[in-house]
Design a protein around this motif. Structure first.
Motif, PDB file in Angstrom:
ATOM      1  N   UNK A 171       3.253   3.338   1.249  1.00  0.00           N
ATOM      2  CA  UNK A 171       4.587   3.496   0.673  1.00  0.00           C
ATOM      3  C   UNK A 171       5.678   3.538   1.737  1.00  0.00           C
ATOM      4  N   UNK A 172       5.322   3.367   2.994  1.00  0.00           N
ATOM      5  CA  UNK A 172       6.325   3.369   4.059  1.00  0.00           C
ATOM      6  C   UNK A 172       7.391   2.303   3.805  1.00  0.00           C
ATOM      7  N   UNK A 173       8.650   2.641   4.022  1.00  0.00           N
ATOM      8  CA  UNK A 173       9.676   1.590   4.005  1.00  0.00           C
ATOM      9  C   UNK A 173       9.336   0.508   5.025  1.00  0.00           C
TER      10      UNK A 173
ATOM     11  N   UNK B  42      -4.018  -0.051   1.201  1.00  0.00           N
ATOM     12  CA  UNK B  42      -4.108  -1.391   0.619  1.00  0.00           C
ATOM     13  C   UNK B  42      -5.176  -2.211   1.340  1.00  0.00           C
ATOM     14  N   UNK B  43      -5.552  -3.315   0.716  1.00  0.00           N
ATOM     15  CA  UNK B  43      -6.555  -4.193   1.327  1.00  0.00           C
ATOM     16  C   UNK B  43      -5.994  -4.923   2.539  1.00  0.00           C
TER      17      UNK B  43
ATOM     18  N   UNK C  71      -7.578  -1.411   9.623  1.00  0.00           N
ATOM     19  CA  UNK C  71      -7.111  -0.609   8.494  1.00  0.00           C
ATOM     20  C   UNK C  71      -8.275  -0.305   7.554  1.00  0.00           C
ATOM     21  N   UNK C  72      -8.222   0.873   6.948  1.00  0.00           N
ATOM     22  CA  UNK C  72      -9.197   1.290   5.944  1.00  0.00           C
ATOM     23  C   UNK C  72      -8.487   2.186   4.937  1.00  0.00           C
ATOM     24  N   UNK C  73      -8.888   2.066   3.660  1.00  0.00           N
ATOM     25  CA  UNK C  73      -8.314   2.946   2.642  1.00  0.00           C
ATOM     26  C   UNK C  73      -8.730   4.390   2.854  1.00  0.00           C
ATOM     27  N   UNK C  74      -9.926   4.577   3.354  1.00  0.00           N
ATOM     28  CA  UNK C  74     -10.428   5.923   3.634  1.00  0.00           C
ATOM     29  C   UNK C  74     -11.213   5.878   4.939  1.00  0.00           C
TER      30      UNK C  74
END
Length: 516
Positions: free
Chosen positions: A302-304, A328-329, A340-343
């Motif tokens: 949700x970062x700008x 996000x993917x 990047x990873x969702x968790x």
């Protein structure tokens, strides 16, 4: 003889043994980071033979004997706006946001109290030996200690707030005890301004709690739990113990009565093996890895756009690799050195020796894990106690604070290079880790011992000081001071009258003698 010696060796163990008890834990609020800390105690109590029933918004159906869950996930939902990084950055301005917080939180009690699992407890025929609930925003659940006639243990997810100190007669002097929601960190040689600001936020929150939180909470309790229930603040005076998710190495040292026990880091378990892809990513990084996570509440996605791009541009210029918790993917314009990873298994990642820096929102769980492993921190505070958590780390020389409104690629890069290229941050982080780890027993063992102590001694009210039942003016000795000042005034008045009388008698007699 050998048999007798063996029995004597076993005797102290038997003396400390606590027969399995039935424990009710009420933690229905949907704050995952809070519950993770609490659940470590509940799981351990169940493993040690106690029958534990936990009301939670995060049921996992653990395959643990004696551990039972009541699902309350449908009772209260956090508004999506609170997950938004941009919203959080505009909401968190000064410590006085706590006043708004204290006005809103009691309203969150209503859907919880009206929920079926809570209402079912009013009719339960189950017998329990102890109630454990949260010392943060769940005062509306404290009356169950009265309804079910149980000793009460409170578990605070942060250093205990002033109104909880009252319940066990704990010392709470804002001249030197840090108020966790203040903007200003008290130091060993605090200035007048620092003390003034700390006292101002402390007093304002006290007033707000007394005249907003308590009346609203009592109104809801009477509405949903019964009109004959005493005021919550009166029931709360029977609190047997407070387990505080804090430790003097990370939070300002303060005097504590025996019924307040620090258990900061209770959730930290032995590190587990990492997923293969993450382990490979870390191991193959020649210059080390930076771990970037904003916790379980805020969503990095949700970062700008300009904030996200600032981090991307900064990371792209680093020789280090970056693990970024991103929900996000895909990540637009993702730098080649970023995964990047969702968790991500945060505790296990921070334990890897090739992790050089943790960029965090300043939540207590993550900071405890980083301190435990001696990893330097850059903190970006958003809510609650996060600002003070990071300022404490900064004061210890183990990290830096990065204000959200200062985020640019240049400033992020400068902060990262400052921490990574100055060995004092790493050295101070290791020193802090050494102090944090150096305890006579683990936080879990400590929490279990004192919980069982309360059970063994039927509430253990002998641990509390007499201050628990003093009015505020008695605690501050205002009645004694008024009496002493009054006595001095009367004494001076009588002495003055006596001197005047003697003077008239002596000088009056002298004048008469001269006339004669």
């Amino acid at each position: 003889m050998l048999l007798l010696s063996a029995l004597l060796l076993l005797l102290p163990v038997n003396l400390n043994f606590c027969e399995g008890s039935r424990i009710l834990a009420l933690f229905p609020y949907p704050l995952k980071s809070h519950f993770i800390a609490f659940d470590a105690l509940f799981v351990e109590l169940a493993k040690r033979g106690h029958d534990v029933t936990v009301m939670t918004s995060f049921p996992k159906n653990k395959n643990i004997t004696n551990y039972h869950e009541i699902d309350s996930s449908h009772c209260l939902h956090i508004p999506d706006i609170l997950f938004d990084v941009g919203f959080a950055s505009t909401e968190y301005k000064t410590a006085f946001h706590l006043i708004n917080f204290l006005q809103v939180v009691p309203e969150l009690h209503e859907p919880i109290l009206a929920c079926n699992p809570i209402q079912d407890l009013l009719k339960t025929k189950e017998k329990y030996d102890l109630l454990i609930t949260e010392a943060f925003c769940s005062d509306a659940l404290i009356p169950f200690a009265y309804i079910l006639d149980l000793p009460l243990v409170l578990f605070s997810s942060l250093p205990i707030l002033p109104w909880y100190s009252d319940r066990v007669g704990n010392i709470d002097n804002p001249s030197f005890i840090q108020f966790q929601f203040s903007d200003v960190l008290l130091e060993y040689h605090s200035t007048f301004y620092q003390r003034l600001y700390n006292v101002a936020t402390y007093v304002m929150s006290r007033i707000c709690h007394k005249f907003i939180w308590e009346p609203k909470t009592n109104e809801l309790v009477r509405k949903y739990l019964g009109s004959g229930i005493p005021p919550v603040q009166e029931i709360a005076k029977n609190t047997s113990m407070i387990l505080s998710f804090s430790h003097f190495s990370m939070n300002s040292p303060r005097p504590l009565v025996p019924s307040v026990v620090e258990v900061g880091g209770i959730h930290i378990e032995d590190a587990a093996p990492l997923p293969k892809d993450i382990e490979k990513f870390i191991n193959e990084s020649t210059h080390g890895v930076i771990y970037f996570c904003l916790g379980s509440l805020l969503k990095a996605k949700t970062m700008p756009v300009h904030i996200r791009q600032a981090f991307e541009d900064a990371f792209r210029q680093l020789p280090q690799r970056v693990l970024w918790k991103w929900e996000n993917e895909t990540l637009p314009n993702k730098p080649d050195n970023v995964m990047i990873k969702k968790w991500m298994p945060q505790r296990d990642i921070l334990a890897h020796p090739n992790i050089k820096l943790f960029i965090s929102h300043g939540g207590a769980l993550g900071l405890n894990e980083a301190v435990f492993e001696g990893v330097p921190i850059i903190g970006i505070p958003f809510y609650g106690d996060q600002k003070m958590n990071i300022k404490t780390i900064q004061a210890a020389g183990a990290g830096e604070l990065l204000w959200y409104n200062d985020i640019t690629a240049e400033h992020v890069l400068e902060k990262i290079k400052t921490v990574l290229n100055n060995k004092r941050y790493h050295e101070n982080a290791k020193k802090l880790s050494s102090v944090f780890r150096d305890r006579p027993m683990s936080p879990t063992d400590n929490a279990v011992f004192w919980t069982e102590y309360v059970l063994r001694h039927k509430g253990a009210h002998h641990l509390k000081t007499a201050a628990t039942h003093l009015e505020w003016y008695q605690y501050l000795l205002l009645d004694v001071i008024a009496f002493v000042l009054g006595a001095l005034f009367v004494s001076f008045y009588l002495i003055r009258k006596l001197v005047k009388s003697l003077a008239r008698a002596v000088f009056g007699k002298s004048k008469k003698t001269k006339v004669n």
